[in-house]
Scaffold this active site. Sequence first.
Site, PDB file in Angstrom:
ATOM      1  CG  ASP A 167      -9.150  51.542  90.511  1.00 10.85           C
ATOM      2  OD1 ASP A 167      -9.914  50.567  90.612  1.00 10.85           O
ATOM      3  OD2 ASP A 167      -8.330  51.852  91.388  1.00 10.85           O
ATOM      4  CG  ASP A 196      -9.401  54.282  93.983  1.00 11.74           C
ATOM      5  OD1 ASP A 196      -9.805  54.528  95.131  1.00 11.74           O
ATOM      6  OD2 ASP A 196      -8.265  53.823  93.743  1.00 11.74           O
ATOM      7  CE1 TYR A 199      -8.931  56.824  90.273  1.00 15.60           C
ATOM      8  CE2 TYR A 199      -6.773  56.937  91.289  1.00 15.60           C
ATOM      9  CZ  TYR A 199      -7.818  56.194  90.787  1.00 15.60           C
ATOM     10  OH  TYR A 199      -7.756  54.835  90.802  1.00 15.60           O
ATOM     11  CG  ASN A 233      -6.684  53.932  97.459  1.00 14.75           C
ATOM     12  OD1 ASN A 233      -7.308  53.204  96.673  1.00 14.75           O
ATOM     13  ND2 ASN A 233      -5.577  54.573  97.104  1.00 14.75           N
ATOM     14  CG  HIS A 318     -10.559  50.074  96.058  1.00 16.85           C
ATOM     15  ND1 HIS A 318     -10.888  50.410  94.756  1.00 16.85           N
ATOM     16  CD2 HIS A 318      -9.336  50.621  96.287  1.00 16.85           C
ATOM     17  CE1 HIS A 318      -9.913  51.135  94.233  1.00 16.85           C
ATOM     18  NE2 HIS A 318      -8.958  51.264  95.128  1.00 16.85           N
ATOM     19  CG  HIS A 328      -1.858  48.843  95.180  1.00 18.06           C
ATOM     20  ND1 HIS A 328      -1.506  49.879  96.008  1.00 18.06           N
ATOM     21  CD2 HIS A 328      -2.331  49.407  94.040  1.00 18.06           C
ATOM     22  CE1 HIS A 328      -1.758  51.030  95.393  1.00 18.06           C
ATOM     23  NE2 HIS A 328      -2.246  50.770  94.205  1.00 18.06           N
ATOM     24  CG  HIS A 355      -6.004  49.224  95.365  1.00 14.25           C
ATOM     25  ND1 HIS A 355      -5.946  50.591  95.517  1.00 14.25           N
ATOM     26  CD2 HIS A 355      -5.115  48.718  96.265  1.00 14.25           C
ATOM     27  CE1 HIS A 355      -5.068  50.892  96.470  1.00 14.25           C
ATOM     28  NE2 HIS A 355      -4.546  49.782  96.930  1.00 14.25           N
ATOM     29  CB  VAL A 356      -3.938  46.204  90.864  1.00 14.58           C
ATOM     30  CG1 VAL A 356      -2.757  45.984  89.923  1.00 14.58           C
ATOM     31  CG2 VAL A 356      -3.582  45.801  92.284  1.00 14.58           C
ATOM     32  CG  HIS A 357      -4.274  51.861  88.509  1.00 18.29           C
ATOM     33  ND1 HIS A 357      -3.614  53.008  88.873  1.00 18.29           N
ATOM     34  CD2 HIS A 357      -5.331  51.748  89.368  1.00 18.29           C
ATOM     35  CE1 HIS A 357      -4.237  53.563  89.894  1.00 18.29           C
ATOM     36  NE2 HIS A 357      -5.268  52.817  90.215  1.00 18.29           N
TER      37      HIS A 357
HETATM   38 FE   LIG Z   1      -7.124  52.376  94.797  1.00 15.00          FE
END
Ligand SMILES: [Fe+2]
Length: 488
Positions: A167, A196, A199, A233, A318, A328, A355-357
């Site tokens: 990400d 990711d 962006y 995503n 992801h 999420h 996915h989770v930042h």
């Molecule tokens: Fe994501």
Amino acid sequence: MGSFVASSSLTYCVAVLIFAVFCDGGTTSPFVRKIWPSVAMPFDSDVFALPLGYNAPQQVHITQGDHVGKAVIVSWVTPDEPGSNKVHYWSEKDHKKKKYSEDTVVTSYKYYNYTSGYIHHCTIKDLEPDTKYHYVVGSGHVRRQFWFVTPPEVGPDVPYTFGLIGDLGQTHDSNVTLTHYEQNPYNPKAVLYVGDLSYADDHPLHNSLRWDSWGRFVERSVAYQHWIWVSGNHEIDYCPEIGEYTPFKPYLHRYEVPYRESNSTSPLWYSIKRASAYIIVLSSYSAYAIYTPQYQWLKEELPKVNRSETPWLIVLMHTPMYNSYNYHYMEGESMRVVFEPWFVEHKVDVVIAGHVHAYERTERISNIAYNITNGLATPVRDPNAPVYITIGDGGNLEGIANNMTEPQPDYSAYREASFGHAIFDIKNRTHAYYAWNRNDDGTAAEADSLWFHNRYWYPDEEGENGNSRKRTINKMDQNCLIFQSWCP
Ligand SMILES: [Fe+2]
């Protein structure tokens, strides 16, 4: 100022130590990062600078080009015309034997009102293992030269160090993460990138110029090291409002992977061998229920893994299957229900997701006993289960995930709302050292670490909270007597 920083760091370390010693369950780090504005770096930032010269190749990147690491896919973009489609390359061992590869596919695409440059993917084959190669793309006055090192021959005790990034995006935090990765003292050789990328879709009309700027931003690493790609995503780019109905269109045009080499029917899921690791890439945003292509592929793929050849079985995806943040939450649950029993059956060592930042590492747990009526829906300690790592903390423009479920679940060993990156340093068939660095400490301090024990060759528990280094090293001493391939 320096002494203030030093004393602050010392106070923080003591606080973390006290917290870690006296808490019986997992650790929620009390660290609070400095909040920087999460915005993309402007287009005129030096990290996005265009190479000089008309039609100069840009966004140069490499990835593994076959199943075992003897081929490399070199990719680049020419903005104005196709230009040369050749890669000129030579081994550092033999400067006289310069070769040209013309096994190049040139493509381009339109996305709403954007037309891409000419995207080149050239596969160079039959490379020597563990060898430095130089390569040139472009021709005439816009020749650009880079280098890479091929992975060593696949084998059970071959040491190899991976970097872990997810990400990333293209903010100032992203730049810090990439810089720290480049400075990592373990000198990682390739990146497991868990999805990711640019962006671009967070910008108006999915501004595709952000795909180009991201490609230029990461070139300083990915032109020299293989990054192993996973889709997230933000790679879907499905946007009916502007007439874009084809999922993954920009990503699939730009990032080529060797999926056919592992009998996959889609570049969104595939596998590679690298040194002593077998790496399986899955797609969180493609069908995975029974009878679907991805389900069928993974069902046939896992039994093929020969742990005597590649002891380390690593799965990348992801969306995390285990995630105790309020961001999420439960999004990975449907894939977990389908695939987790296979991960336990085949003794996967580690599952890495993004996915989770933020950052999180689990204990070895599974949740596969539930059958709707028996009520057994709580994760339990399971020596055959993987460790799940969430590392979506590259630093993109959506900001940090700092809202956690409370109390911290028993399965969660360590979690912290900071940006950072990690390394997975395989020593031999039994041990690998894992360490996560938060950006705020650079590479000076490992905020979380673990000596991994291979699930197939050395399935002892790693220790209380998964992190008893003293106890683990004692076991490693014993193990050295057996394998003698590496000792601490
Ligand atoms: Fe994501």
